[in-house]
Every structure is written in C-alpha cells, then in structure tokens.
Design a protein around this motif. Structure first.
Motif, mmCIF file in Angstrom:
data_model
loop_
_atom_site.group_PDB
_atom_site.id
_atom_site.type_symbol
_atom_site.label_atom_id
_atom_site.label_comp_id
_atom_site.label_asym_id
_atom_site.label_seq_id
_atom_site.Cartn_x
_atom_site.Cartn_y
_atom_site.Cartn_z
ATOM 1 N N ARG A 20 50.787 -32.436 -22.402
ATOM 2 C CA ARG A 20 52.222 -32.240 -22.158
ATOM 3 C C ARG A 20 52.475 -30.879 -21.504
ATOM 4 N NH1 ARG A 20 54.027 -32.960 -27.015
ATOM 5 N NH2 ARG A 20 54.389 -35.169 -26.743
ATOM 6 N N ARG A 21 51.777 -29.854 -21.974
ATOM 7 C CA ARG A 21 51.946 -28.514 -21.409
ATOM 8 C C ARG A 21 51.564 -28.502 -19.936
ATOM 9 N NH1 ARG A 21 49.288 -24.384 -19.745
ATOM 10 N NH2 ARG A 21 47.266 -25.242 -20.250
ATOM 11 N N VAL A 22 50.448 -29.140 -19.597
ATOM 12 C CA VAL A 22 50.001 -29.186 -18.207
ATOM 13 C C VAL A 22 50.984 -29.979 -17.355
ATOM 14 C CG1 VAL A 22 48.197 -30.083 -16.675
ATOM 15 C CG2 VAL A 22 47.566 -28.864 -18.757
ATOM 16 N N MET A 23 51.457 -31.104 -17.866
ATOM 17 C CA MET A 23 52.361 -31.949 -17.086
ATOM 18 C C MET A 23 53.746 -31.328 -16.903
ATOM 19 S SD MET A 23 51.233 -35.741 -18.313
ATOM 20 C CE MET A 23 52.369 -36.548 -17.205
ATOM 21 N N ALA B 229 52.554 -27.959 -11.821
ATOM 22 C CA ALA B 229 52.780 -29.398 -11.651
ATOM 23 C C ALA B 229 54.099 -29.641 -10.928
ATOM 24 C CB ALA B 229 52.771 -30.102 -13.007
ATOM 25 N N LEU B 230 55.130 -28.906 -11.305
ATOM 26 C CA LEU B 230 56.431 -29.060 -10.658
ATOM 27 C C LEU B 230 56.357 -28.665 -9.183
ATOM 28 C CD1 LEU B 230 59.367 -29.869 -11.033
ATOM 29 C CD2 LEU B 230 59.865 -27.502 -11.640
ATOM 30 N N LEU B 231 55.618 -27.616 -8.881
ATOM 31 C CA LEU B 231 55.447 -27.186 -7.490
ATOM 32 C C LEU B 231 54.735 -28.261 -6.666
ATOM 33 C CD1 LEU B 231 55.862 -24.828 -5.508
ATOM 34 C CD2 LEU B 231 53.608 -24.011 -6.201
ATOM 35 N N SER C 145 63.014 -31.722 -11.654
ATOM 36 C CA SER C 145 63.452 -31.468 -13.028
ATOM 37 C C SER C 145 62.240 -31.502 -13.943
ATOM 38 C CB SER C 145 64.496 -32.495 -13.472
ATOM 39 O OG SER C 145 63.924 -33.783 -13.518
ATOM 40 N N VAL C 146 62.398 -30.904 -15.110
ATOM 41 C CA VAL C 146 61.356 -30.930 -16.130
ATOM 42 C C VAL C 146 61.944 -31.596 -17.354
ATOM 43 C CG1 VAL C 146 59.799 -29.573 -17.571
ATOM 44 C CG2 VAL C 146 60.291 -28.838 -15.236
ATOM 45 N N ARG D 94 59.120 -33.875 -12.971
ATOM 46 C CA ARG D 94 59.341 -34.999 -12.069
ATOM 47 C C ARG D 94 60.254 -34.579 -10.929
ATOM 48 N NH1 ARG D 94 61.167 -37.126 -17.057
ATOM 49 N NH2 ARG D 94 63.184 -36.261 -17.520
ATOM 50 N N VAL D 95 60.212 -35.351 -9.858
ATOM 51 C CA VAL D 95 61.135 -35.140 -8.744
ATOM 52 C C VAL D 95 61.715 -36.485 -8.347
ATOM 53 C CG1 VAL D 95 59.965 -33.100 -7.828
ATOM 54 C CG2 VAL D 95 59.375 -35.341 -6.945
ATOM 55 N N ALA D 96 62.902 -36.418 -7.790
ATOM 56 C CA ALA D 96 63.541 -37.601 -7.221
ATOM 57 C C ALA D 96 63.927 -37.254 -5.794
ATOM 58 C CB ALA D 96 64.773 -37.981 -8.029
#
Length: 79
Positions: A11-14, A19-21, A43-44, A50-52
C-alpha cells in the motif's frame, strides 16, 4: 514455500509520490494522444494512487462520444 505479502508495504509503494508521478506521466501521454480538451486528474486514494483522463471541454466530450478517442489513445500510456 509459502510467500506472505506485506500488505502495508505494498500500500505504501502504491501510494508513493513516485507511483503518482509515473501514473501522471502516463495519463498525460494518453491525454495528448486523445487530442485537445483532455486533462489529467491525479489523486491518491486509501490504497493506491490513480489518475483519470477526462474531457474538459465540450468539443472533447463530443469527440469522445462520437469517435471514442480516449479508448483509441490508451496505447500511448503503456510502457
């Protein structure tokens, strides 16, 4: 051999900034391939980043409805 997954570490890695970058970069490539009027919304969440990619203009919404440009642009975000 039994493997035990450390869920809190996954979860920390994701949810990490890295990850967001990575996801934001992929989303930007998809938005560029889809054409003008599409934007990336990162968004996190509780478990992952995740991104949309969304149609931000009426012209982009029409292009998506008529031609499915986002589906066709997905390959730009791979790899």
């Amino acid at each position: 051999m039994k493997i035990k997954v450390n869920r809190s570490e996954v979860r920390r890695v994701m949810r990490s900034p890295e990850a967001l970058l990575e996801l934001t970069g992929r989303g930007q490539r998809v938005a560029m391939a889809a054409g003008p009027g599409f934007e990336v919304k990162p968004s996190v969440g509780r478990n992952r980043a995740r991104v949309a990619v969304v149609a931000a203009t009426s012209a982009a919404r029409r292009a998506e409805a008529k031609h499915g440009v986002l589906s066709k642009a997905l390959d730009a975000g791979r790899g």
